[in-house]
Write a protein that holds these residues in place. Structure first.
Motif, PDB file in Angstrom:
ATOM      1  N   GLU A 135       0.595  -1.180   0.199  1.00 28.01           N
ATOM      2  CA  GLU A 135      -0.020  -0.058   0.084  1.00 28.01           C
ATOM      3  C   GLU A 135       0.796   1.355   0.112  1.00 28.01           C
ATOM      4  N   GLU A 136       1.977   1.346   0.743  1.00 26.43           N
ATOM      5  CA  GLU A 136       2.596   2.435   0.677  1.00 26.43           C
ATOM      6  C   GLU A 136       3.087   3.023  -0.808  1.00 26.43           C
ATOM      7  N   ILE A 137       3.585   1.685  -1.352  1.00 29.62           N
ATOM      8  CA  ILE A 137       4.040   2.311  -2.722  1.00 29.62           C
ATOM      9  C   ILE A 137       2.870   2.498  -3.845  1.00 29.62           C
ATOM     10  N   THR A 138       1.827   1.554  -3.795  1.00 26.58           N
ATOM     11  CA  THR A 138       0.796   1.684  -4.643  1.00 26.58           C
ATOM     12  C   THR A 138      -0.036   3.126  -4.190  1.00 26.58           C
ATOM     13  N   GLU A 139      -0.154   3.576  -3.054  1.00 22.55           N
ATOM     14  CA  GLU A 139      -0.921   4.994  -2.818  1.00 22.55           C
ATOM     15  C   GLU A 139       0.042   6.113  -3.479  1.00 22.55           C
ATOM     16  N   ALA A 140       1.285   6.064  -3.483  1.00 20.56           N
ATOM     17  CA  ALA A 140       2.205   6.806  -3.963  1.00 20.56           C
ATOM     18  C   ALA A 140       2.038   6.763  -5.573  1.00 20.56           C
ATOM     19  N   LEU A 141       2.182   5.738  -6.047  1.00 20.88           N
ATOM     20  CA  LEU A 141       1.584   5.680  -7.495  1.00 20.88           C
ATOM     21  C   LEU A 141       0.261   6.207  -7.933  1.00 20.88           C
ATOM     22  N   TYR A 142      -0.611   5.974  -6.965  1.00 17.03           N
ATOM     23  CA  TYR A 142      -1.983   6.710  -7.219  1.00 17.03           C
ATOM     24  C   TYR A 142      -1.777   8.040  -7.429  1.00 17.03           C
ATOM     25  N   ASP A 143      -1.359   8.648  -6.266  1.00 17.06           N
ATOM     26  CA  ASP A 143      -1.149  10.141  -6.161  1.00 17.06           C
ATOM     27  C   ASP A 143      -0.307  10.629  -7.605  1.00 17.06           C
ATOM     28  N   GLY A 144       0.540   9.909  -7.925  1.00 17.93           N
ATOM     29  CA  GLY A 144       1.211  10.589  -9.025  1.00 17.93           C
ATOM     30  C   GLY A 144       0.387  10.567 -10.365  1.00 17.93           C
ATOM     31  N   ALA A 145      -0.381   9.495 -10.504  1.00 14.31           N
ATOM     32  CA  ALA A 145      -1.412   9.211 -11.740  1.00 14.31           C
ATOM     33  C   ALA A 145      -2.257  10.317 -11.641  1.00 14.31           C
ATOM     34  N   VAL A 146      -2.803  10.388 -10.388  1.00 14.45           N
ATOM     35  CA  VAL A 146      -3.871  11.614 -10.186  1.00 14.45           C
ATOM     36  C   VAL A 146      -3.648  12.933 -10.714  1.00 14.45           C
ATOM     37  N   GLU A 147      -2.202  13.332  -9.924  1.00 13.48           N
ATOM     38  CA  GLU A 147      -1.584  14.762 -10.195  1.00 13.48           C
ATOM     39  C   GLU A 147      -1.493  14.857 -11.560  1.00 13.48           C
ATOM     40  N   SER A 148      -0.807  13.984 -12.389  1.00 18.31           N
ATOM     41  CA  SER A 148      -0.606  13.991 -13.904  1.00 18.31           C
ATOM     42  C   SER A 148      -1.773  14.354 -14.453  1.00 18.31           C
ATOM     43  N   LEU A 149      -2.939  13.323 -14.446  1.00 23.85           N
ATOM     44  CA  LEU A 149      -4.073  13.605 -15.008  1.00 23.85           C
ATOM     45  C   LEU A 149      -4.655  14.849 -14.726  1.00 23.85           C
ATOM     46  N   LEU A 150      -4.773  15.402 -13.593  1.00 24.48           N
ATOM     47  CA  LEU A 150      -5.177  16.742 -13.306  1.00 24.48           C
ATOM     48  C   LEU A 150      -4.480  17.849 -14.035  1.00 24.48           C
ATOM     49  N   ALA A 151      -2.962  17.809 -13.951  1.00 23.93           N
ATOM     50  CA  ALA A 151      -2.367  18.548 -14.439  1.00 23.93           C
ATOM     51  C   ALA A 151      -2.422  18.742 -16.268  1.00 23.93           C
ATOM     52  N   HIS A 152      -3.040  17.600 -16.754  1.00 19.50           N
ATOM     53  CA  HIS A 152      -3.306  17.708 -18.237  1.00 19.50           C
ATOM     54  C   HIS A 152      -4.774  18.085 -18.495  1.00 19.50           C
ATOM     55  N   GLY A 153      -5.562  18.335 -17.480  1.00 20.80           N
ATOM     56  CA  GLY A 153      -6.739  18.979 -17.790  1.00 20.80           C
ATOM     57  C   GLY A 153      -7.944  18.021 -17.654  1.00 20.80           C
ATOM     58  N   VAL A 154      -7.730  16.619 -17.040  1.00 17.43           N
ATOM     59  CA  VAL A 154      -8.727  15.833 -16.523  1.00 17.43           C
ATOM     60  C   VAL A 154      -9.642  16.469 -15.349  1.00 17.43           C
ATOM     61  N   LYS A 155     -10.698  16.600 -15.312  1.00 22.24           N
ATOM     62  CA  LYS A 155     -11.677  16.879 -14.179  1.00 22.24           C
ATOM     63  C   LYS A 155     -11.437  15.739 -13.310  1.00 22.24           C
ATOM     64  N   LYS A 156     -11.449  16.253 -12.071  1.00 23.44           N
ATOM     65  CA  LYS A 156     -11.292  15.468 -10.778  1.00 23.44           C
ATOM     66  C   LYS A 156     -12.566  14.331 -10.804  1.00 23.44           C
ATOM     67  N   THR A 157     -13.794  14.828 -11.144  1.00 16.86           N
ATOM     68  CA  THR A 157     -14.882  14.020 -11.001  1.00 16.86           C
ATOM     69  C   THR A 157     -14.839  13.055 -12.189  1.00 16.86           C
ATOM     70  N   ASN A 158     -13.864  13.136 -13.001  1.00 16.10           N
ATOM     71  CA  ASN A 158     -13.790  12.225 -14.211  1.00 16.10           C
ATOM     72  C   ASN A 158     -12.726  11.082 -13.921  1.00 16.10           C
ATOM     73  N   ILE A 159     -12.207  10.989 -12.502  1.00 17.20           N
ATOM     74  CA  ILE A 159     -11.465  10.053 -12.271  1.00 17.20           C
ATOM     75  C   ILE A 159     -12.056   9.136 -11.224  1.00 17.20           C
ATOM     76  N   VAL A 160     -11.986   7.739 -11.515  1.00 12.40           N
ATOM     77  CA  VAL A 160     -12.684   6.892 -10.828  1.00 12.40           C
ATOM     78  C   VAL A 160     -11.731   6.035 -10.143  1.00 12.40           C
ATOM     79  N   ARG A 161     -11.708   5.624  -8.929  1.00  8.88           N
ATOM     80  CA  ARG A 161     -10.796   4.892  -8.073  1.00  8.88           C
ATOM     81  C   ARG A 161     -11.581   3.635  -7.612  1.00  8.88           C
TER      82      ARG A 161
END
Length: 157
Positions: free
Chosen positions: A30-56
């Motif tokens: 979990e320590e590693i996969t949560e960091a991966l998740y944070d990186g993925a979300v930050e990248s999507l948001l930085a490229h214009g994806v709406k937070k509401t369009n990310i399903v976990r």
């Protein structure tokens, strides 16, 4: 600039405001996969994806990423799936079986659903290597997986 990805000298323009991404996260390591998740979300948001369009969606371990990815990719409201996990080699061949099964399974999700299902699974020899790839000195492979998903959507158009 949101919506523009730079890869070497090439730019890929894609309007991501209506694209929906599922991120499947393995709970094991979990320590590693949560960091991966944070990186993925930050990248999507930085490229214009709406937070509401990310399903976990969480799954118990990396082996279960395949079925979780299939269920999400089969949804009509999901454009791409990002699979995040971490398998660390131990003293038995279990590592080899899990890594091979997950890689094959995620490939099958791509082919079956004709949607991008991205392999964001670390397969490392030890925890130190995993941490280096989950926001450490070697970057964040979750971020790279998100960028890969966006690039694959751009290919389809």
């Amino acid at each position: 600039m949101p919506g523009v990805l730079k890869s070497g000298s090439a730019n890929t323009k894609l309007n991501l405001s209506r694209k929906r991404f599922a991120i499947i996260v393995a709970e094991w390591n979990e320590e590693i996969t949560e960091a991966l998740y944070d990186g993925a979300v930050e990248s999507l948001l930085a490229h214009g994806v709406k937070k509401t369009n990310i399903v976990r969606k969480n799954v118990p371990g990396s082996y279960e990423l395949t079925l979780g990815a299939l269920w999400m990719a089969e949804r009509k409201d999901i454009d791409a799936v990002i699979c995040l996990g971490c398998v660390i080699q131990g003293d038995t061949p279990h590592f080899d079986y899990i890594c091979q099964a997950v890689a094959y399974g995620i490939t099958e999700v791509n082919i079956k659903t004709k949607k991008p299902a991205i392999f964001g699974v670390l397969t490392t020899l030890n925890k130190k290597q995993a941490l280096e790839r989950a926001g450490g000195k070697l970057g964040n492979k979750g971020e790279e997986a998100a960028i890969t998903a966006i690039k694959m959507l751009a290919i389809k158009g």
